[in-house]
Motif scaffolding. Structure first.
Motif, PDB file in Angstrom:
ATOM      1  N   THR A 222       0.854  -1.193   0.000  1.00 55.04           N
ATOM      2  CA  THR A 222       0.000   0.000   0.000  1.00 55.04           C
ATOM      3  C   THR A 222       0.881   1.230   0.000  1.00 55.04           C
ATOM      4  N   ASP A 223       0.679   2.116  -1.000  1.00 54.47           N
ATOM      5  CA  ASP A 223       1.498   3.320  -1.130  1.00 54.47           C
ATOM      6  C   ASP A 223       1.099   4.344  -0.075  1.00 54.47           C
ATOM      7  N   GLU A 224       1.872   5.426   0.004  1.00 57.60           N
ATOM      8  CA  GLU A 224       1.625   6.466   1.005  1.00 57.60           C
ATOM      9  C   GLU A 224       0.245   7.094   0.880  1.00 57.60           C
ATOM     10  N   ASP A 225      -0.283   7.160  -0.325  1.00 57.84           N
ATOM     11  CA  ASP A 225      -1.601   7.770  -0.530  1.00 57.84           C
ATOM     12  C   ASP A 225      -2.749   6.797  -0.339  1.00 57.84           C
ATOM     13  N   GLY A 226      -2.428   5.579   0.118  1.00 58.99           N
ATOM     14  CA  GLY A 226      -3.466   4.589   0.374  1.00 58.99           C
ATOM     15  C   GLY A 226      -3.802   3.700  -0.806  1.00 58.99           C
ATOM     16  N   SER A 227      -3.198   3.939  -1.950  1.00 57.21           N
ATOM     17  CA  SER A 227      -3.496   3.124  -3.127  1.00 57.21           C
ATOM     18  C   SER A 227      -2.764   1.796  -3.080  1.00 57.21           C
ATOM     19  N   ALA A 228      -3.428   0.739  -3.568  1.00 56.10           N
ATOM     20  CA  ALA A 228      -2.826  -0.584  -3.640  1.00 56.10           C
ATOM     21  C   ALA A 228      -1.928  -0.650  -4.866  1.00 56.10           C
ATOM     22  N   VAL A 229      -0.720  -1.112  -4.675  1.00 55.16           N
ATOM     23  CA  VAL A 229       0.253  -1.165  -5.763  1.00 55.16           C
ATOM     24  C   VAL A 229       0.789  -2.577  -5.909  1.00 55.16           C
ATOM     25  N   GLU A 230       0.896  -3.038  -7.121  1.00 55.06           N
ATOM     26  CA  GLU A 230       1.556  -4.291  -7.434  1.00 55.06           C
ATOM     27  C   GLU A 230       2.616  -3.979  -8.478  1.00 55.06           C
ATOM     28  N   GLN A 231       3.890  -4.217  -8.150  1.00 47.71           N
ATOM     29  CA  GLN A 231       4.969  -3.874  -9.079  1.00 47.71           C
ATOM     30  C   GLN A 231       6.158  -4.797  -8.870  1.00 47.71           C
ATOM     31  N   SER A 232       7.090  -4.709  -9.789  1.00 47.71           N
ATOM     32  CA  SER A 232       8.305  -5.507  -9.699  1.00 47.71           C
ATOM     33  C   SER A 232       9.202  -4.967  -8.595  1.00 47.71           C
ATOM     34  N   ALA A 233       9.901  -5.868  -7.932  1.00 46.82           N
ATOM     35  CA  ALA A 233      10.903  -5.474  -6.941  1.00 46.82           C
ATOM     36  C   ALA A 233      12.292  -5.414  -7.560  1.00 46.82           C
ATOM     37  N   LEU A 234      12.369  -5.675  -8.874  1.00 50.59           N
ATOM     38  CA  LEU A 234      13.653  -5.803  -9.545  1.00 50.59           C
ATOM     39  C   LEU A 234      14.076  -4.506 -10.231  1.00 50.59           C
ATOM     40  N   SER A 235      15.316  -4.494 -10.661  1.00 50.18           N
ATOM     41  CA  SER A 235      15.869  -3.430 -11.509  1.00 50.18           C
ATOM     42  C   SER A 235      15.671  -2.022 -10.951  1.00 50.18           C
ATOM     43  N   GLY A 236      15.875  -1.889  -9.644  1.00 48.80           N
ATOM     44  CA  GLY A 236      15.857  -0.573  -9.031  1.00 48.80           C
ATOM     45  C   GLY A 236      14.505  -0.084  -8.583  1.00 48.80           C
ATOM     46  N   ARG A 237      13.473  -0.919  -8.610  1.00 49.91           N
ATOM     47  CA  ARG A 237      12.152  -0.485  -8.162  1.00 49.91           C
ATOM     48  C   ARG A 237      11.924  -0.824  -6.693  1.00 49.91           C
ATOM     49  N   SER A 238      12.962  -1.343  -6.061  1.00 46.99           N
ATOM     50  CA  SER A 238      12.975  -1.550  -4.607  1.00 46.99           C
ATOM     51  C   SER A 238      14.425  -1.670  -4.187  1.00 46.99           C
ATOM     52  N   LYS A 239      14.661  -1.560  -2.890  1.00 44.72           N
ATOM     53  CA  LYS A 239      15.957  -1.923  -2.326  1.00 44.72           C
ATOM     54  C   LYS A 239      15.684  -2.745  -1.085  1.00 44.72           C
ATOM     55  N   LEU A 240      16.662  -3.442  -0.600  1.00 44.15           N
ATOM     56  CA  LEU A 240      16.444  -4.295   0.554  1.00 44.15           C
ATOM     57  C   LEU A 240      16.757  -3.562   1.851  1.00 44.15           C
ATOM     58  N   GLN A 241      16.060  -3.994   2.900  1.00 42.04           N
ATOM     59  CA  GLN A 241      16.295  -3.462   4.241  1.00 42.04           C
ATOM     60  C   GLN A 241      17.751  -3.714   4.623  1.00 42.04           C
ATOM     61  N   TRP A 242      18.299  -2.847   5.487  1.00 42.58           N
ATOM     62  CA  TRP A 242      19.735  -2.798   5.785  1.00 42.58           C
ATOM     63  C   TRP A 242      20.383  -4.157   5.974  1.00 42.58           C
ATOM     64  N   LYS A 243      19.988  -4.950   6.940  1.00 38.93           N
ATOM     65  CA  LYS A 243      20.706  -6.196   7.223  1.00 38.93           C
ATOM     66  C   LYS A 243      20.528  -7.217   6.107  1.00 38.93           C
ATOM     67  N   VAL A 244      19.370  -7.181   5.462  1.00 40.98           N
ATOM     68  CA  VAL A 244      19.131  -8.068   4.327  1.00 40.98           C
ATOM     69  C   VAL A 244      19.948  -7.583   3.130  1.00 40.98           C
ATOM     70  N   ASP A 245      20.052  -6.269   2.986  1.00 42.52           N
ATOM     71  CA  ASP A 245      20.848  -5.688   1.907  1.00 42.52           C
ATOM     72  C   ASP A 245      22.312  -6.080   2.042  1.00 42.52           C
ATOM     73  N   TRP A 246      22.823  -6.083   3.253  1.00 45.93           N
ATOM     74  CA  TRP A 246      24.217  -6.476   3.475  1.00 45.93           C
ATOM     75  C   TRP A 246      24.425  -7.920   3.038  1.00 45.93           C
ATOM     76  N   ALA A 247      23.492  -8.783   3.441  1.00 46.03           N
ATOM     77  CA  ALA A 247      23.579 -10.186   3.028  1.00 46.03           C
ATOM     78  C   ALA A 247      23.487 -10.313   1.504  1.00 46.03           C
ATOM     79  N   LEU A 248      22.612  -9.514   0.897  1.00 50.08           N
ATOM     80  CA  LEU A 248      22.482  -9.509  -0.555  1.00 50.08           C
ATOM     81  C   LEU A 248      23.830  -9.250  -1.222  1.00 50.08           C
ATOM     82  N   ARG A 249      24.554  -8.256  -0.749  1.00 46.99           N
ATOM     83  CA  ARG A 249      25.850  -7.926  -1.339  1.00 46.99           C
ATOM     84  C   ARG A 249      26.844  -9.063  -1.140  1.00 46.99           C
ATOM     85  N   TRP A 250      26.866  -9.628   0.055  1.00 47.69           N
ATOM     86  CA  TRP A 250      27.794 -10.723   0.303  1.00 47.69           C
ATOM     87  C   TRP A 250      27.561 -11.882  -0.658  1.00 47.69           C
TER      88      TRP A 250
END
Length: 533
Positions: A222-250
């Motif tokens: 759910t976006d900030e304006d309350g709208s339901a969103v379905e989108q890709s998490a790939l190719s820069g349309r998301s990033k991972l939370q800090w500790k998960v992001d660190w594991a991602l890089r490793w």
């Protein structure tokens, strides 16, 4: 890189901490890292940088120490290939406005935006992240580090992390199982390993996320304006939370070694667990203690407290900073202006000892690691501390004047033939001008000090102008012994306080030889005039 057998053999048992760290990598890959397509696979070292604030010495420190471990591994392995990745987490959302940058109100309008989308408050680059990344690279380049710069934004947008993001989505429950027990109840309700980029505002969102199709990389939220969103998490349309992001890089970059500050011990543990969930192997590494400012507080990018790299290099050379960073990495150390003179002189002391040391001692000498085994052989004719005392005296407030004294003390030297000495003189002049001279206050001699100074003046008058410092030191000692000082230390302290205006000082024989016998006698005369007045 060809490594002599004697160095490899000594390094295998050396107690110097870079070798202790490097031996972890030999244990990690006893037969060497498996090649890919017949090509040797390099050992991958990584350092991380969050460009939410200006780089500071702590950032430099991590790259320096990692480089030392990298070189130690190369010596231990006989020259096996290595890489060092300096990774900037520049896709992170701006969480707060740093205290030490301009245009605070403007930046406040971009809270939550990826740092590469936040305007540069200095007006020099395309974004705040680009400005801070450029500063990072500039000061790493100044020290000649061999590294590959990596931008989180570029890696996400290019799809380089897409396969590992799919793994995170496919192992969603297991990743959540690692993270949720570490969070407060309130945080658990909204936590997501994936932070989507809002299609409406462009902000990095901290919202609950549902996996729609792990293989396709599709998520819903759910976006900030309350709208339901379905989108890709790939190719820069998301990033991972800090500790998960660190594991991602490793996992995605095949990182074998990364050190971290003591404040990130918990993050290292959780990221390691997530790395294993994703089928990877956590890197080797160790947790170093933090640098503290003169108030004993942790140095922070956002506060801008502590000593900056530019400040250190105004008063001390690059090697002295590296020396300070090398020593006792597991001990918290105060980093302030006052530590620079000692760091400079100790660096040169260790460098001077290096050539005559057996190989085992050389490998434990900090300068071996500072210079990657290629230690300069030149020896300077005088110490930084001695130069400070010279430059603190009236009439010696510039480098050209200081050089005239130095050339008399060390004939044959010049700014052109001795650039390292020339640089050190300039640094000492800067430090003396800003921090020593303003604090000096010469007191009048008292009691037996008056007679002792008169006696010293008479003895100095008998000496030729070119008398070596050691001979002058003997004269100073002998004069002190003639008077009932509690100890010779009190005699020298009286000399420092009455002639130099400081409770401590240099070896007096060396100082008098440098400043000149006639000039030193003039200091004595000025001190005695205070008694008569």
């Amino acid at each position: 890189m060809t490594v002599p057998a004697a160095i490899r053999e000594a390094a295998l048992t050396s107690k110097a901490w870079p070798y202790e760290e490097a031996r972890k990598l030999l244990k990690r890959w006893p037969e060497g890292k498996p090649p890919k397509a017949g090509v040797p696979e390099p050992m991958v070292f990584e350092t991380g940088y969050g460009p939410s604030g200006l780089p500071h010495i702590g950032t430099f420190n991590e790259v320096l120490r990692t480089t030392m471990v990298r070189h130690a591994y190369e010596e231990l392995s006989g020259g096996a290939p290595t890489r060092l990745i300096a990774f900037s987490d520049d896709m992170d959302g701006l969480r707060k406005v740093p205290d030490n940058v301009p245009q605070q109100e403007m930046l406040a309008n971009y809270l939550g935006m990826p740092l590469t989308k936040v305007p540069d408050p200095f007006g020099e680059y395309d974004s705040f992240a680009a400005h801070n990344n450029a500063m990072l690279r500039r000061f790493l380049d100044r020290f000649g580090f061999d590294y590959e710069f990596a931008s989180s934004t570029e890696y996400y947008a290019s799809g380089r992390f897409d396969e590992t993001i799919r793994q995170v989505l496919g192992k969603w429950d297991e990743v959540m199982g690692v993270m949720l027990p570490t969070l407060r109840e309130e945080r658990r309700q909204t936590y997501s390993p994936v932070l989507p980029i809002s299609p409406a505002s462009g902000k990095v969102l901290q919202v609950p996320v549902r996996v729609v199709d792990a293989d396709a990389g599709t998520i819903a939220f759910t976006d900030e304006d309350g709208s339901a969103v379905e989108q890709s998490a790939l190719s820069g349309r998301s990033k991972l939370q800090w500790k998960v992001d660190w594991a991602l890089r490793w996992v995605a970059l095949g990182v074998d070694y990364e050190m971290a500050g003591k404040d990130l011990i918990d993050s290292v543990i959780q990221s390691g667990k997530i790395t294993r969930v994703l089928g990877g192997r956590p890197p080797e590494g160790f947790n170093y203690e933090m640098f503290l400012d003169e108030k004993g507080e942790k140095i922070s990018k956002s506060k801008g407290n502590g000593l900056s790299l530019e400040e250190w290099l105004t008063y001390g050379n690059e090697e002295s900073l590296s020396f300070f960073a090398y020593r006792e990495p597991r001990k918290a150390k105060s980093l302030h202006i006052g530590v620079i003179p000692r760091a400079v002189d100790e660096y040169y002391q260790f460098r001077g000892n290096y050539p005559a040391q057996p190989i085992e001692q050389q490998l434990g000498n900090p300068v071996h690691h500072i210079h990657g085994g290629k230690v300069p052989t030149g020896v300077l004719p005088l110490t930084y501390g001695l130069l400070l005392n010279l430059a603190s005296l009236p009439g010696v407030a510039d480098k050209e004047t200081a050089w005239r004294f130095v050339q008399r003390y060390a004939p044959g030297t010049s700014p052109e033939s001795d650039p390292e000495l020339d640089k050190l003189i300039g640094l000492a002049v800067n430090y003396a001008r800003d921090f020593v001279a303003p604090t000096l206050k010469r007191r009048a001699p008292q009691g037996q000090e008056v007679d002792a100074l008169k006696d010293l003046d008479a003895e100095l008058a008998k000496l030729p102008p070119d008398t070596p410092g050691d001979e002058i030191q003997n004269v100073v000692f002998e004069v002190g012994k003639r008077y009932p000082f509690e100890s010779l230390r009190h005699w020298f302290q009286a000399l420092y306080e009455t002639l130099l205006g400081s409770p401590q000082g240099p070896r007096m024989g060396s100082f008098i030889a440098l400043y000149g016998i006639d000039n030193s006698r003039r200091l004595i005369a000025e001190a005695l005039e205070q008694v008569e007045a």
